[in-house]
Write an enzyme that holds these catalytic residues in place. Structure first.
Site, mmCIF file in Angstrom:
data_model
loop_
_atom_site.group_PDB
_atom_site.id
_atom_site.type_symbol
_atom_site.label_atom_id
_atom_site.label_comp_id
_atom_site.label_asym_id
_atom_site.label_seq_id
_atom_site.Cartn_x
_atom_site.Cartn_y
_atom_site.Cartn_z
ATOM 1 N N ASN A 92 0.820 -1.213 0.000
ATOM 2 C CA ASN A 92 0.000 0.000 0.000
ATOM 3 C C ASN A 92 0.856 1.266 0.000
ATOM 4 O O ASN A 92 0.719 2.120 -0.874
ATOM 5 C CB ASN A 92 -0.921 -0.007 1.220
ATOM 6 C CG ASN A 92 -1.985 1.066 1.102
ATOM 7 O OD1 ASN A 92 -2.808 1.028 0.202
ATOM 8 N ND2 ASN A 92 -1.933 2.038 1.969
ATOM 9 N N THR A 117 6.168 10.388 9.162
ATOM 10 C CA THR A 117 5.983 10.044 10.578
ATOM 11 C C THR A 117 7.272 10.176 11.383
ATOM 12 O O THR A 117 8.380 10.026 10.826
ATOM 13 C CB THR A 117 5.477 8.589 10.678
ATOM 14 O OG1 THR A 117 5.541 8.162 12.040
ATOM 15 C CG2 THR A 117 6.326 7.624 9.876
ATOM 16 N N TYR A 141 6.546 -0.078 9.160
ATOM 17 C CA TYR A 141 5.756 1.133 8.924
ATOM 18 C C TYR A 141 6.692 2.321 8.680
ATOM 19 O O TYR A 141 6.593 3.021 7.665
ATOM 20 C CB TYR A 141 4.834 1.405 10.120
ATOM 21 C CG TYR A 141 4.204 2.773 10.079
ATOM 22 C CD1 TYR A 141 3.356 3.127 9.041
ATOM 23 C CD2 TYR A 141 4.475 3.716 11.068
ATOM 24 C CE1 TYR A 141 2.800 4.403 8.991
ATOM 25 C CE2 TYR A 141 3.919 4.988 11.017
ATOM 26 C CZ TYR A 141 3.083 5.318 9.980
ATOM 27 O OH TYR A 141 2.538 6.580 9.922
ATOM 28 N N ILE A 207 -0.657 0.514 31.246
ATOM 29 C CA ILE A 207 0.526 1.354 30.998
ATOM 30 C C ILE A 207 1.612 0.412 30.491
ATOM 31 O O ILE A 207 2.064 -0.477 31.228
ATOM 32 C CB ILE A 207 0.996 2.057 32.289
ATOM 33 C CG1 ILE A 207 -0.128 2.954 32.829
ATOM 34 C CG2 ILE A 207 2.265 2.851 32.033
ATOM 35 C CD1 ILE A 207 0.231 3.676 34.131
ATOM 36 N N ARG A 221 5.815 11.231 24.885
ATOM 37 C CA ARG A 221 5.435 11.508 23.496
ATOM 38 C C ARG A 221 5.041 12.966 23.342
ATOM 39 O O ARG A 221 4.646 13.617 24.314
ATOM 40 C CB ARG A 221 4.241 10.634 23.066
ATOM 41 C CG ARG A 221 4.544 9.147 22.994
ATOM 42 C CD ARG A 221 5.438 8.842 21.800
ATOM 43 N NE ARG A 221 5.744 7.419 21.700
ATOM 44 C CZ ARG A 221 6.761 6.820 22.333
ATOM 45 N NH1 ARG A 221 7.556 7.517 23.140
ATOM 46 N NH2 ARG A 221 6.983 5.534 22.155
ATOM 47 N N GLY A 284 9.287 -2.298 20.670
ATOM 48 C CA GLY A 284 9.577 -1.266 19.667
ATOM 49 C C GLY A 284 9.234 0.155 20.069
ATOM 50 O O GLY A 284 9.343 1.059 19.244
#
Ligand code: UFG
Length: 329
Positions: A92, A117, A141, A207, A221, A284
């Site tokens: 894709n 990203t 990804y 968590i 983040r 990851g």
């Protein structure tokens, strides 16, 4: 002239399309509805249902409409799934995008903005992360997005179009109208999962990892409101229409919040105790991902205004509490 929004029925795509319509732009949306929702397509935009791999479908749009710029969101974006099914992501995100580039070059479309990203960086060397920092993805990804960036670089050089690649950090929140918001199935993102607890769909939030090298042991983040992301795409189209050169920009607030801090703000916003369960690390996950978005601010004139985590979670809650099953009735 019109802007083609590919993947405009998805989360970030639909918010961008809505902002474009609000500003009086002529908007054409194409989406195969595999993960997008027809209900998310804003009134006032023209909609085509079809797939990126289908050259005839894309050629038809370019022949019927006067498109001068494309915003390309049509990609898969689940990190975990990309590890178990990498070829789906290559097919894709790379093969589909290659067909788009062929069609775009064939119809001499000169401008394209596309979604990249923070996953292109992998485990960062520096915080905040600069666009010039090392890119070393740790999952398929991120690899496919980085390969997309390189495909755009070489194809643009050869065929004379220009592009902007936008590297998002953690997209979240929802349009203030409460009409559209995040609706993934399955859901894997932190904020919508937290909000499933006050919505009575989940007992507690897990968590993932409490032993990271961060002040409270949980991952940090950079959470950025989807409407601020949408505005960055609109500025990027303007930047290209004004004749500026191809480039890559990070999009984040430049402030990091830990998983525990996000849960705490969600408790405050919803008034619900939101129990949390300490769980093992998720494979990851880098300990910290925080953007430097100085370049987007200076070059594009981007100014994210919905930058308080409380506002972001309040907008997400406004959507989720009224749409507990997303767009499903
Ligand atoms: N997390 C939990 N519990 C959950 C879900 C998530 O603790 O139930 C944690 C994660 O471990 C991570 C943080 O919350 O530390 C944020 O997780 P998300 O899944 O919401 O987002 P990610 O940071 O993993 O992913 C985002 C984008 C991806 C992009 C990635 C870059 O959604 O598209 O950043 O690494 F690839």
């Amino acid at each position: 002239m019109s802007i083609l929004v590919l993947g405009g029925a998805g989360y970030i795509g639909s918010h961008t399309a809505l902002e474009l319509v609000r500003r009086g732009e002529s908007v054409v949306i194409a989406d195969n509805l595999s993960t997008g929702h027809i209900e998310a397509v804003p009134k006032g935009a023209k909609f085509y249902e079809g797939d990126l791999h289908d050259r005839t479908f894309l050629d038809g749009i370019f022949e019927n409409e006067s498109i001068d710029a494309i915003i390309h969101f049509a990609a898969y974006s689940l990190v975990g799934e990309s590890v178990t099914n990498p070829l789906k992501y290559y097919d894709n995100n790379l093969c589909g995008t290659k067909v788009l580039l062929d069609s775009m070059v064939g119809h001499k479309i000169g401008n394209i903005v596309f979604s990249s990203t923070a996953a292109t960086y992998g485990e960062p060397e520096n915080i905040p992360i600069l666009e010039t920092d090392r890119t070393l993805p740790t999952n398929p990804y991120g690899e496919t997005k980085l390969a997309m960036e390189k495909m755009f670089y070489w194809a643009a050089k050869a065929h004379g179009f220009r592009y902007v690649s936008l590297r998002y950090f953690n997209a979240c929140g929802a349009d203030k109208s409460g009409e559209i918001g995040e609706a993934h199935s399955p859901e894997s993102h932190l904020i919508p999962l937290i909000l499933q607890v006050p919505n009575g769909q989940r007992e507690a939030i897990s968590i993932f990892g409490t032993d990271y090298d961060t002040p409270d042991g949980t991952c940090i983040r950079d959470y950025i409101h989807v409407t601020d992301l949408a505005n960055a795409h609109i500025l990027a189209v303007k930047y290209l229409r004004d004749g500026n050169k191809s480039d890559v920009f990070n999009l984040g607030n430049g402030v990091g919040y830990s998983v525990r801090e996000v849960i705490e703000v969600a408790r405050k916003v919803t008034g619900h105790p939101i129990p949390a369960v300490e769980s093992p690390r998720r494979a990851g996950d880098p300990a910290r991902l925080v953007a430097s978005s100085e370049k987007a601010r200076e070059v594009l004139g981007w100014d994210p205004t919905h930058d308080s985590l409380e506002e972001i979670i309040a907008d997400a809650w406004n959507w989720h509490k009224n749409h507990p099953n997303g767009f499903k009735k």
